[in-house]
Design an enzyme around this catalytic site. Structure first.
Site, PDB file in Angstrom:
ATOM      1  CG  HIS A   1     -16.919  44.635  31.698  1.00 10.89           C
ATOM      2  ND1 HIS A   1     -16.559  45.283  31.690  1.00 10.89           N
ATOM      3  CD2 HIS A   1     -17.830  45.256  32.512  1.00 10.89           C
ATOM      4  CE1 HIS A   1     -16.295  46.576  32.560  1.00 10.89           C
ATOM      5  NE2 HIS A   1     -17.432  46.933  32.883  1.00 10.89           N
ATOM      6  CD  GLU A   2     -22.074  45.185  31.822  1.00 10.22           C
ATOM      7  OE1 GLU A   2     -21.944  44.757  32.923  1.00 10.22           O
ATOM      8  OE2 GLU A   2     -21.616  46.255  31.183  1.00 10.22           O
TER       9      GLU A   2
ATOM     10  CG  HIS B   1     -19.917  45.665  36.473  1.00 10.77           C
ATOM     11  ND1 HIS B   1     -18.776  45.712  36.983  1.00 10.77           N
ATOM     12  CD2 HIS B   1     -19.724  45.855  35.365  1.00 10.77           C
ATOM     13  CE1 HIS B   1     -18.622  46.991  36.518  1.00 10.77           C
ATOM     14  NE2 HIS B   1     -18.689  47.104  35.283  1.00 10.77           N
TER      15      HIS B   1
ATOM     16  CD  GLU C   1     -17.368  50.659  34.477  1.00 12.16           C
ATOM     17  OE1 GLU C   1     -17.429  49.542  34.089  1.00 12.16           O
ATOM     18  OE2 GLU C   1     -18.510  50.095  34.936  1.00 12.16           O
TER      19      GLU C   1
END
Lengths: 310, 197
Positions: free
Chosen positions: A148-149, A152, A226
């Site tokens: 997930h990071e 980003h 997100e």
């Protein structure tokens, strides 16, 4: 034949045209609101343009130093592969998978389970996990969170959000300081005093409106990103349910932890995997992260796509 | 990632690059004859396994294919999951007759079946094991996403776990740079700890 069918199935996995359309729409609306602000600033002449130039300089400063300042303030420490072999191992494999250069890997000595990514470009990215999240999650869950990071980072979220919020920052500067430096606005040629004062009032009113509207839009954009990062994580790892389980675990712990711990991290919450505020916001439009239920539902849809039951 | 992709946060996992796996099947001759580095008779392919029935079916098909192609050369196949949840398929030549060509063919059979099943983006890397004259382990790793090779030499000193001999790796790059398409960006020479071969 079978292979073609599979390939088509794979392509569909992780695609969400609706989400992308909503994001573009939000960006378009932001642009529209900002265009009004810039138009007004230019219309009032030299004072407005000066503000734009100062704001641009601030933007540059923010892009180039904010990550270092934030890291210094939060007590984040870079860790070597020898110190954190598992974390490095997970990130290295994900980087190969995502075809990404390896970011700086940091750990924050904090029991609050969380993780975040920083840095304006892929080459200068930093991912950070707290001690709490390393202890709380299983390897597969941690992989989901790190993916997930990294998403980003891939999506350049820091850059996009900083740029998108640029004029909102300008507007807030005007609202905050406009009253003090108000005299500067009326500096155009051949204007009477009365006209200049009217300009100041107009600029401040417009800035207030721009700030209010863009605030809501930016929060929406942040929530969409997100969702996109959750989605990217699932696509990268092929394990949407592992991320869902991690989110459940993290949020469960977050709510039990006293808010005294959380306050220190408040300002950084835009790039945390779960917002640092334990209190649930009453009004979703002001939240920078989507509610947990919606994220879990999105991940569940991905899992059923993966299982071929959707 | 293009501008529109960046703005909309859209991101797809990259599939494999044009295949340069077979470069190893000729490069090992130079390794052996000029640098006294012998093949260790084993190679492995690493990929993410998906937890669904369709991928399981692909796996079963693939194992049949590899066992069938391995049957002629006597190559043995074993699967193993590591602590990161990745699957390793380890291919071993019969005792005493190491053949990098057979291993490359076997690895290629695995990767093509995964790609045929539409899961090409799940492929991580292939690893070929070698030994130098001091019986030290050297690995050449093929990154499927990039289509590049890079050397990986874990430090043999047991008191220094997870240290790699960067000096040896850079020597190997200089020695083999003409034979193997080497990963030009050193920061992408990702280590793989606990290689089971």
């Amino acid at each position: 034949m079978a292979a073609t069918a599979h390939r088509q199935g794979r392509k569909a996995f992780g695609k969400d045209t609706g989400l992308q359309a909503r994001m573009l729409m939000t960006l378009f609306l932001l642009g529209l609101v900002y265009a009004v602000l810039v138009g007004v600033l230019i219309a009032v002449g030299a004072g407005g343009v000066t503000i734009l130039v100062i704001a641009l300089a601030l933007l540059g400063l923010q892009l180039f130093t904010s990550d270092k300042i934030a890291m210094g303030m939060m007590g984040v420490k870079e860790v070597s592969p020898q110190e954190e072999p598992e974390l490095h191992g997970i990130i290295e494999r994900l980087c190969v998978q995502a075809d990404l250069p390896k970011p700086k890997v940091c750990v924050m000595e904090n029991q609050m389970p969380n993780a975040f990514a920083m840095g304006r470009s892929q080459k200068r990215a930093t991912v950070c996990a707290t001690r709490g999240i390393l202890e709380l999650l299983s390897p597969a869950e941690l992989e989901g969170v790190m993916a997930h990071e990294l998403t980003h980072v891939i999506n350049r979220d820091v850059m996009v959000m900083t740029l998108a919020s640029f004029f909102a920052t300008v507007a807030s500067i005007i609202v905050q300081f406009g009253f003090f430096f108000g005299g500067g606005f009326g500096g155009g040629y051949g204007r009477g005093n009365n006209e200049g004062e009217e300009d100041v009032v107009i600029v401040i009113m417009v800035a207030m409106a721009v700030y209010a509207i863009s605030f809501v839009l930016l929060r929406a954009l942040s929530r969409y990103r997100e969702f996109a990062a959750d989605r990217g994580s699932a696509v990268l790892t092929g394990r949407p349910s592992a991320l869902a389980s991690a989110l459940l675990k993290i949020s469960g712990t977050m709510e039990r932890i006293p808010s005294r711990d959380l306050r220190t991290a408040e300002g950084m919450s835009a790039f945390f995997i779960v917002p640092a505020r334990a209190k649930r916001s009453l009004m979703n439009i002001f939240a920078d992260h989507p509610p947990l239920e919606q994220r879990l539902a999105a991940l569940e849809r991905l899992e059923s796509q993966l299982q071929g039951t959707a | 990632v293009g501008l529109l992709d960046a703005l909309t946060g859209r991101h797809q996992v990259k599939g494999p690059a044009p295949d340069r796996l077979f470069a190893i099947a000729t490069a090992y001759i130079t390794l052996q004859s000029e640098h006294q580095i012998d093949p260790a008779g084993a190679a492995a392919i690493v990929f993410q396994k998906l937890e669904n029935s369709e991928f399981e079916a692909t796996m079963r098909e693939m194992e049949e294919v590899v066992t069938a192609t391995g049957g002629e050369s006597g190559t043995q196949v074993k699967s193993k999951d590591d602590e990161y949840g990745y699957r390793w398929m380890v291919l071993r030549n019969p005792e005493g007759t190491p053949s990098v060509e057979d291993l490359a063919v076997g690895i290629n059979a695995v990767s093509s079946s995964i790609e045929m099943g539409g899961h090409g983006e799940r492929l991580l890397c292939a690893v070929f094991a070698f030994r130098d004259t001091q019986k030290r382990k050297l690995y050449f790793i093929y990154n499927y996403k990039r289509g590049f090779w890079y050397p990986f030499v874990p430090d043999s000193n047991p008191t220094r776990p997870q240290e790699r001999s960067t000096e040896r790796e850079l020597q190997l790059k200089a020695q083999m740079g003409n034979e193997l398409p080497m990963e030009p960006e050193l920061e992408r020479w990702f280590p793989l700890w606990g290689i089971p071969i």
